[in-house]
Design an enzyme around this catalytic site. Structure first.
Site, PDB file in Angstrom:
ATOM      1  N   LYS A  11      19.495  37.276  31.576  1.00 42.83           N
ATOM      2  CA  LYS A  11      18.312  37.891  32.154  1.00 42.83           C
ATOM      3  C   LYS A  11      19.122  39.123  32.917  1.00 42.83           C
ATOM      4  O   LYS A  11      18.760  40.108  33.286  1.00 42.83           O
ATOM      5  CB  LYS A  11      17.637  37.064  33.300  1.00 42.83           C
ATOM      6  CG  LYS A  11      16.798  36.001  32.579  1.00 42.83           C
ATOM      7  CD  LYS A  11      16.181  35.150  33.743  1.00 42.83           C
ATOM      8  CE  LYS A  11      14.917  34.348  33.293  1.00 42.83           C
ATOM      9  NZ  LYS A  11      14.357  33.332  33.868  1.00 42.83           N
ATOM     10  N   ASP A  69      29.607  41.969  38.229  1.00 39.49           N
ATOM     11  CA  ASP A  69      29.723  40.633  38.874  1.00 39.49           C
ATOM     12  C   ASP A  69      29.053  41.068  40.145  1.00 39.49           C
ATOM     13  O   ASP A  69      29.104  42.005  40.868  1.00 39.49           O
ATOM     14  CB  ASP A  69      31.261  40.332  39.195  1.00 39.49           C
ATOM     15  CG  ASP A  69      31.546  38.947  39.634  1.00 39.49           C
ATOM     16  OD1 ASP A  69      31.358  38.081  38.682  1.00 39.49           O
ATOM     17  OD2 ASP A  69      31.783  38.767  40.878  1.00 39.49           O
ATOM     18  N   GLY A 153      18.008  33.874  39.429  1.00 41.61           N
ATOM     19  CA  GLY A 153      19.041  33.711  40.438  1.00 41.61           C
ATOM     20  C   GLY A 153      18.253  33.486  41.864  1.00 41.61           C
ATOM     21  O   GLY A 153      17.059  32.602  42.009  1.00 41.61           O
ATOM     22  N   ASP A 155      16.410  35.746  43.408  1.00 40.69           N
ATOM     23  CA  ASP A 155      15.288  36.699  43.778  1.00 40.69           C
ATOM     24  C   ASP A 155      14.028  35.952  44.603  1.00 40.69           C
ATOM     25  O   ASP A 155      13.564  36.496  45.326  1.00 40.69           O
ATOM     26  CB  ASP A 155      14.916  37.035  42.327  1.00 40.69           C
ATOM     27  CG  ASP A 155      15.717  38.188  41.882  1.00 40.69           C
ATOM     28  OD1 ASP A 155      16.215  38.971  42.732  1.00 40.69           O
ATOM     29  OD2 ASP A 155      15.905  38.411  40.579  1.00 40.69           O
TER      30      ASP A 155
HETATM   31  O1  ITT Z   1      29.369  36.442  34.735  1.00 44.11           O
HETATM   32  P1  ITT Z   1      28.182  36.726  33.760  1.00 44.11           P
HETATM   33  O2  ITT Z   1      28.325  36.347  32.413  1.00 44.11           O
HETATM   34  O3  ITT Z   1      27.723  38.284  33.766  1.00 44.11           O
HETATM   35  O4  ITT Z   1      26.936  36.131  34.244  1.00 44.11           O
HETATM   36  P2  ITT Z   1      26.814  35.184  35.570  1.00 44.11           P
HETATM   37  O5  ITT Z   1      25.278  34.771  35.656  1.00 44.11           O
HETATM   38  O6  ITT Z   1      27.833  34.059  35.621  1.00 44.11           O
HETATM   39  O7  ITT Z   1      26.746  36.288  36.695  1.00 44.11           O
HETATM   40  P3  ITT Z   1      27.887  36.340  38.097  1.00 44.11           P
HETATM   41  O8  ITT Z   1      29.060  35.571  37.661  1.00 44.11           O
HETATM   42  O9  ITT Z   1      28.032  37.928  38.390  1.00 44.11           O
HETATM   43  O10 ITT Z   1      27.090  35.817  38.977  1.00 44.11           O
HETATM   44  C1  ITT Z   1      26.054  36.148  39.678  1.00 44.11           C
HETATM   45  C2  ITT Z   1      25.120  35.281  40.368  1.00 44.11           C
HETATM   46  O11 ITT Z   1      24.647  35.747  41.659  1.00 44.11           O
HETATM   47  C3  ITT Z   1      23.159  35.882  41.459  1.00 44.11           C
HETATM   48  N1  ITT Z   1      22.469  37.098  41.099  1.00 44.11           N
HETATM   49  C4  ITT Z   1      23.386  38.264  40.961  1.00 44.11           C
HETATM   50  N2  ITT Z   1      22.470  39.309  40.771  1.00 44.11           N
HETATM   51  C5  ITT Z   1      21.120  38.741  40.947  1.00 44.11           C
HETATM   52  C6  ITT Z   1      19.687  39.363  41.111  1.00 44.11           C
HETATM   53  O12 ITT Z   1      19.677  40.678  40.786  1.00 44.11           O
HETATM   54  N3  ITT Z   1      18.935  38.517  41.452  1.00 44.11           N
HETATM   55  C7  ITT Z   1      19.110  37.226  41.580  1.00 44.11           C
HETATM   56  N4  ITT Z   1      20.119  36.732  41.812  1.00 44.11           N
HETATM   57  C8  ITT Z   1      21.127  37.334  41.484  1.00 44.11           C
HETATM   58  C9  ITT Z   1      22.920  35.014  40.325  1.00 44.11           C
HETATM   59  O13 ITT Z   1      22.380  33.647  40.730  1.00 44.11           O
HETATM   60  C10 ITT Z   1      24.051  35.002  39.416  1.00 44.11           C
HETATM   61  O14 ITT Z   1      24.213  33.702  38.961  1.00 44.11           O
HETATM   62 MG    MG Z   2      29.809  34.917  35.807  1.00 43.96          MG
END
Ligand code: ITT
Ligand code: MG
Length: 198
Positions: A11, A69, A153, A155
């Protein structure tokens, strides 16, 4: 130019693609390139983790690479979950458990102290190895019950300042226009454009 978007979160990847592809850049995901070892996300800052992800992707493929990130920083939790947002409830990427945990932790926190910010650091490693890191923030408040089905996440529990709805109740276009990720990527676009004309 071909650009590799290094995220395993489908997503999030969709949001990154939406914003970057509008620039006429050909976008690849990690599924489009051979698998490579990815370092764990252990840096204490969003910027550090974003750079690590983009460097891994560039080193393995030779392609210009972008990584995000991101997370949510809650005032009443002294900025946590922060870089731990993806695994706040333990398992990586369990969105429902993560947001329920934050709701529980804030149960006794009054409305006026429920401020929070979404943060996105986006790192770009160009074909020649040069690096850029940008950051976007989106202020709001944590509501008391999840609402809305869009986005991902946290949201459903984040009500952006100035709005009556959560970010999970915004359309894709509305979220991109306001979000931390939209802001960060718009700061990055001039650097990407500079590359594509070379
Ligand atoms: O590292 P990658 O592979 O990109 O994917 P990830 O899901 O592990 O991503 P992150 O390590 O950056 O962790 C970000 C977390 O923060 C939250 N998050 C980030 N952006 C968000 C958004 O736009 N809306 C809601 N939650 C968000 C979401 O729960 C993600 O799991
Ligand atoms: Mg990650």
């Amino acid at each position: 130019m071909k650009l590799l978007l290094a995220s395993r979160n489908a997503k999030k990847l969709r949001e990154l693609k939406r914003i970057v592809a509008a620039e006429g850049i050909e976008v690849l995901g990690l599924d489009d390139v051979p698998e490579f070892p990815e370092a764990p996300e252990t840096a204490p800052t969003f910027e550090g983790n974003a750079l690590a992800k983009a460097r891994d992707a560039h080193a393995a493929t030779g392609l210009p690479a972008v990584a995000d990130d991101s997370g949510i920083a809650v005032d009443a939790l002294n900025g946590m979950p922060g870089v731990l947002s993806a695994r706040w409830a333990g398992a990586h990427g369990d969105d429902a458990a993560n947001l329920e945990l934050v709701l529980g932790q804030l149960r006794d926190v009054p409305d006026e102290r429920r401020g929070a910010a979404f943060v996105s650091a986006v790192a770009y490693v160009a074909a020649d190895g040069s690096e850029v890191v940008v950051r976007g923030e989106w202020r709001g408040a944590i509501i008391r019950e999840a609402r809305g089905a869009n986005g991902f996440g946290y949201d459903p529990i984040f009500r952006p300042d100035g709005l009556e709805v959560t970010s999970a109740e915004l359309s894709a276009e509305e979220k991109d226009a306001l979000s931390h990720r939209g802001k960060a990527l718009r700061l990055l676009l001039p650097h990407l454009r500079g590359q594509s004309s070379r």
